[in-house]
Structures are given as C-alpha cells and as structure tokens.
Design a protein around this motif. Structure first.
Motif, mmCIF file in Angstrom:
data_model
loop_
_atom_site.group_PDB
_atom_site.id
_atom_site.type_symbol
_atom_site.label_atom_id
_atom_site.label_comp_id
_atom_site.label_asym_id
_atom_site.label_seq_id
_atom_site.Cartn_x
_atom_site.Cartn_y
_atom_site.Cartn_z
ATOM 1 N N THR A 152 46.472 20.964 -95.143
ATOM 2 C CA THR A 152 47.620 20.863 -95.068
ATOM 3 C C THR A 152 48.420 19.741 -94.910
ATOM 4 O O THR A 152 49.523 19.406 -95.377
ATOM 5 C CB THR A 152 48.049 22.360 -94.642
ATOM 6 O OG1 THR A 152 47.873 22.007 -93.227
ATOM 7 C CG2 THR A 152 47.604 23.599 -95.409
ATOM 8 N N GLU A 153 47.811 18.314 -94.068
ATOM 9 C CA GLU A 153 48.054 18.152 -93.064
ATOM 10 C C GLU A 153 47.372 16.909 -93.226
ATOM 11 O O GLU A 153 45.756 16.771 -92.003
ATOM 12 C CB GLU A 153 49.222 17.823 -92.310
ATOM 13 C CG GLU A 153 50.364 16.799 -92.006
ATOM 14 C CD GLU A 153 51.447 16.738 -90.692
ATOM 15 O OE1 GLU A 153 51.673 16.412 -90.379
ATOM 16 O OE2 GLU A 153 51.972 18.535 -90.988
ATOM 17 N N THR A 154 47.479 15.462 -93.010
ATOM 18 C CA THR A 154 46.680 14.457 -92.499
ATOM 19 C C THR A 154 47.694 13.099 -91.730
ATOM 20 O O THR A 154 48.007 13.071 -92.061
ATOM 21 C CB THR A 154 45.560 13.567 -93.510
ATOM 22 O OG1 THR A 154 45.603 14.442 -94.230
ATOM 23 C CG2 THR A 154 44.814 12.426 -92.615
ATOM 24 N N ILE A 155 47.503 13.818 -90.586
ATOM 25 C CA ILE A 155 48.241 12.041 -89.463
ATOM 26 C C ILE A 155 47.051 10.679 -89.238
ATOM 27 O O ILE A 155 46.609 11.094 -89.241
ATOM 28 C CB ILE A 155 48.199 12.670 -87.990
ATOM 29 C CG1 ILE A 155 48.753 14.450 -88.288
ATOM 30 C CG2 ILE A 155 49.168 12.140 -87.365
ATOM 31 C CD1 ILE A 155 48.699 14.798 -87.139
ATOM 32 N N TYR A 205 53.091 14.641 -80.237
ATOM 33 C CA TYR A 205 53.099 14.171 -81.605
ATOM 34 C C TYR A 205 54.242 16.148 -81.237
ATOM 35 O O TYR A 205 53.797 16.686 -81.459
ATOM 36 C CB TYR A 205 52.335 14.187 -82.268
ATOM 37 C CG TYR A 205 51.893 13.329 -82.593
ATOM 38 C CD1 TYR A 205 52.159 12.676 -84.189
ATOM 39 C CD2 TYR A 205 50.948 12.473 -82.235
ATOM 40 C CE1 TYR A 205 51.283 11.110 -83.960
ATOM 41 C CE2 TYR A 205 50.355 11.463 -81.403
ATOM 42 C CZ TYR A 205 50.013 10.977 -82.962
ATOM 43 O OH TYR A 205 49.790 9.677 -83.313
ATOM 44 N N LYS A 264 56.364 18.371 -84.516
ATOM 45 C CA LYS A 264 56.812 18.306 -86.026
ATOM 46 C C LYS A 264 58.796 18.119 -86.377
ATOM 47 O O LYS A 264 59.020 18.698 -85.520
ATOM 48 C CB LYS A 264 57.207 20.095 -86.033
ATOM 49 C CG LYS A 264 55.564 19.984 -86.463
ATOM 50 C CD LYS A 264 54.864 21.629 -87.558
ATOM 51 C CE LYS A 264 53.948 21.476 -88.389
ATOM 52 N NZ LYS A 264 53.032 23.367 -88.656
ATOM 53 N N ASN A 282 60.841 17.622 -89.385
ATOM 54 C CA ASN A 282 61.047 18.369 -91.272
ATOM 55 C C ASN A 282 59.419 18.627 -91.430
ATOM 56 O O ASN A 282 59.776 18.179 -92.754
ATOM 57 C CB ASN A 282 61.085 17.025 -91.569
ATOM 58 C CG ASN A 282 63.038 16.535 -91.435
ATOM 59 O OD1 ASN A 282 63.936 16.983 -91.121
ATOM 60 N ND2 ASN A 282 63.345 15.208 -91.360
ATOM 61 N N LYS A 303 56.393 17.421 -89.988
ATOM 62 C CA LYS A 303 55.588 17.510 -90.527
ATOM 63 C C LYS A 303 55.235 16.496 -89.014
ATOM 64 O O LYS A 303 56.527 15.774 -87.791
ATOM 65 C CB LYS A 303 55.866 15.995 -90.556
ATOM 66 C CG LYS A 303 56.037 16.291 -92.279
ATOM 67 C CD LYS A 303 54.510 16.633 -93.063
ATOM 68 C CE LYS A 303 53.864 16.874 -94.985
ATOM 69 N NZ LYS A 303 53.266 16.969 -95.057
ATOM 70 N N TRP A 304 53.912 16.151 -88.822
ATOM 71 C CA TRP A 304 53.739 15.722 -87.178
ATOM 72 C C TRP A 304 54.164 13.933 -86.575
ATOM 73 O O TRP A 304 53.806 13.444 -88.228
ATOM 74 C CB TRP A 304 52.030 16.221 -86.623
ATOM 75 C CG TRP A 304 51.696 17.785 -86.408
ATOM 76 C CD1 TRP A 304 51.260 18.443 -87.503
ATOM 77 C CD2 TRP A 304 52.051 18.229 -85.416
ATOM 78 N NE1 TRP A 304 50.727 19.692 -86.132
ATOM 79 C CE2 TRP A 304 51.745 19.775 -86.080
ATOM 80 C CE3 TRP A 304 52.884 17.925 -84.655
ATOM 81 C CZ2 TRP A 304 52.279 20.722 -84.615
ATOM 82 C CZ3 TRP A 304 53.141 19.639 -83.250
ATOM 83 C CH2 TRP A 304 52.329 20.503 -83.870
ATOM 84 N N SER A 305 55.105 14.631 -86.158
ATOM 85 C CA SER A 305 55.316 12.941 -85.633
ATOM 86 C C SER A 305 54.837 12.734 -83.876
ATOM 87 O O SER A 305 55.049 13.014 -83.308
ATOM 88 C CB SER A 305 56.473 12.420 -86.005
ATOM 89 O OG SER A 305 57.191 12.603 -87.565
#
Length: 352
Positions: free
Chosen positions: A250-253, A284, A286, A288, A290-292
C-alpha cells in the motif's frame, strides 16, 4: 601427610577450574530482555527492573555438545531470537555465518535451530540444517517452529516444536531470510532476499498463496498492531508496507539509508527504523496518510534490532559494533543509557 596436602591442593584446583569453565546457573523469574550476541555466541539477559545483566554461554550450556564433543554441535553466530507464546521457551536461528555485514550470497555453512529454556538458559533441543537459516520462530499456537533455508532455491521449513522433526518443506523465493507471522496469525511471510519478493503462506495448508513484489533485497516482513507488515529492503533502502488482509503493498517509504530493522510503536503510532552501520534510529509519523520522517535518536554504532516494552514507553536497540543495547524513552525520544552486552549483539526479545 604430604600426600594428603598434595591431594587437597589437586582437589581444590579441580574445583576451581570446574567453577571457572561452567556458566553459572541462572534463574530468570523477572521481566527481561534476551539479547543474542552473534560473535561471542552468548545471550545477555537484562533484568528490566534493575538493568543487571547475566550472560548465557550457548556453547557451555549446550549439554548435547558436551556429550558428543563434536564440532558440528558448536554454535557459531546465532542471529535472531523469539519467545514461545507461553513465555517458557526461546527459539534461535543459528546461520553459522556472520550476517551482520549483509545477507547476499549463498553460504555453504550449516544452519541450526536452538530451543532454550527461558527460565534457566539451558538448551533443550537442537536441529542441524543443511543450509544457513536467518531465524527460527514459534507458530502462533506454539506447536511448530518455522525457519528458512537460505539457498538459491529457497525453502521455508516447518518443524514439530517438541522434537524438531520436519513436518513440511515449502518452496519460496531465492535466498529467503526472515519468516514471520502476522499479528493475528492468519498468514506467514517469508522475505526472499534474492528475488525481491515476499511469499505469503497459509499456516494451515502450508501452501504459498501469494508472492508479493517488494524492494531490493528484503530481509524481513515485521508484523505490527496496525494490521500491516513492514518490509525492510536492505539494498533498495526502502520500506514496503504490506496490508496483511489485502496482501498488497500500500506504500513504499524511500529512506536514503540502509535499514537495519523496522518496528511499529502502537502507543505513539510511530514507525521506528534503525540506520544500519550508523548510530541512529529514525522515527516516522503519518502526515496526510503517508509516513514521513519526524526525528532521530542517537544510539550506539550500527544500530540494528528494535524492541518495545509491553506498555510501549521504552525501546531497546541492539548496537552491533558498539557492544551495547540502548535504552530509549519513547515519549521523549531520548536515550536513557547504554547497557554493555556481548560481541555483535543482534536479535532481541522481551519477556514480561
């Protein structure tokens, strides 16, 4: 009279040598962190109440090795450690080769599985494997031990937890490393370092139901309470997030550094990632959806495995080249202290 004195001296020396050569009996009846020290083939047991540390020498405590006196029974470079569901036993993967500098290449050493009594550190059972293995973990019901065979034609192996007899051989991707289970125990995940994928296995049928492409050279798919599996792609320097229900990324960091380990902290809803080869853990949050990257915490050199206390307020980080475990206040994101352990500490597990 002289004969009696000489005999007494010899007896005294024998007793002294015996005490020196034998690892003292320990009794772990307190909350503890068990730390695998790969190069010294020991386990450091840290009392979480007092920070007092005791050492289990795996080769000294290996009664099977003492009985057989065979080099094949010796324990070299134990790597990762897991606790049984009932908290009474520990399982350890022993690849027989130093994996602290990376996981690529097909090694020629034999691997091992160790089952250890979590109360006194004695080895209960061992199993010699044809190829190196990255870890050995209990199934969610505690009845099986799952491990991998780190070879070109990779396998996930399933053993009976009582006698370590082989039950199933499951073909997966190339050079598989860690095998883990989702939090709910519904699936097993094998990270295939040589084929940049994760094999999803049904623990009941022992069949691969899906192969998920991820980043370059995944090491492990680490389970989290938020329903995801976080895959650290060592060479690709990314984290692939797999939804454990949908079985899709679902996501790539994108990290910009080599991950040593990734762990989810439920209390803070944070993702913690160690910087392999360096002295930092990054956390990290979240933003919005997304992981930041939010900040960093200084640890010891070559930060690796991360474990959290039961309440999530304290983190433990093994530092492979600093011979320490860093204790970190999670709420304040500050290191409290470093505790000395053995050489090249790697895996860690918490027993409450």
């Amino acid at each position: 009279m002289k004969k009696i004195i000489i005999a007494a001296i010899i007896f005294s020396i024998a007793i002294s040598c015996s005490k020196h050569d034998t690892t003292p009996e320990i009794e772990v009846n307190y909350p503890a962190a068990f730390v695998i020290n790969g190069e010294s083939s020991t386990i450091s047991v840290i009392n979480l109440s007092s920070d007092e540390t005791k050492t289990i020498n795996l080769n000294t405590n290996n009664k099977l090795s003492a009985l057989h006196s065979s080099k094949s029974d010796d324990i070299f470079f134990p790597h990762h450690i897991y606790l049984s569901p009932d908290g009474n036993k520990l399982s350890i993967g022993v690849p027989g080769v130093d994996l602290s500098e990376g996981h690529t290449g097909e090694h020629q050493t034999q691997g091992k599985i160790l089952i250890i009594d979590a109360k006194n550190g004695n080895i209960i059972n061992t199993k010699i494997l044809e190829k190196p293995n990255h870890n050995a973990t209990f199934s969610p019901d505690g009845k099986e031990i799952w491990t991998t065979s780190m070879e070109h034609h990779g396998k996930t192996l399933v053993f009976d937890a009582q006698n370590l007899s082989l039950k199933n051989t499951i073909e997966v991707g190339e050079e598989p490393a860690e095998v883990t289970f989702s939090i709910d125990g519904k699936y097993a995940f094998t990270a295939n370092g040589g084929s940049n994928s994760v094999s999803v296995i049904d623990p009941v049928s022992k069949k691969v139901i899906k192969t998920i492409p991820v980043g370059v050279e995944p090491v492990g798919a680490w389970p989290a309470e938020d329903g995801n599996m976080y895959v650290d792609n060592e060479v690709g320097q990314t984290i692939s997030i797999i939804n454990a229900n949908k079985l899709e990324v679902t996501e790539t960091i994108e990290l910009g550094f080599t991950p040593g380990y990734v762990a989810y902290n439920q209390l803070q809803n944070e993702l913690w990632i160690s910087n392999a080869g360096k002295s930092f853990v990054y956390y990290y949050t979240k933003i919005n959806g997304k992981w930041s990257k939010k900040g960093s915490i200084q640890t010891g050199l070559d930060a690796h495995a991360i474990a959290f206390s039961k309440d999530g307020k304290t983190a433990f980080v093994t530092n492979q080249k600093n011979l320490t475990v860093s204790i970190i206040d999670v709420l304040n994101h500050q290191k409290i202290k470093d505790i000395p352990v053995g050489q090249k500490p790697n895996g860690i597990v918490i027993k409450n």
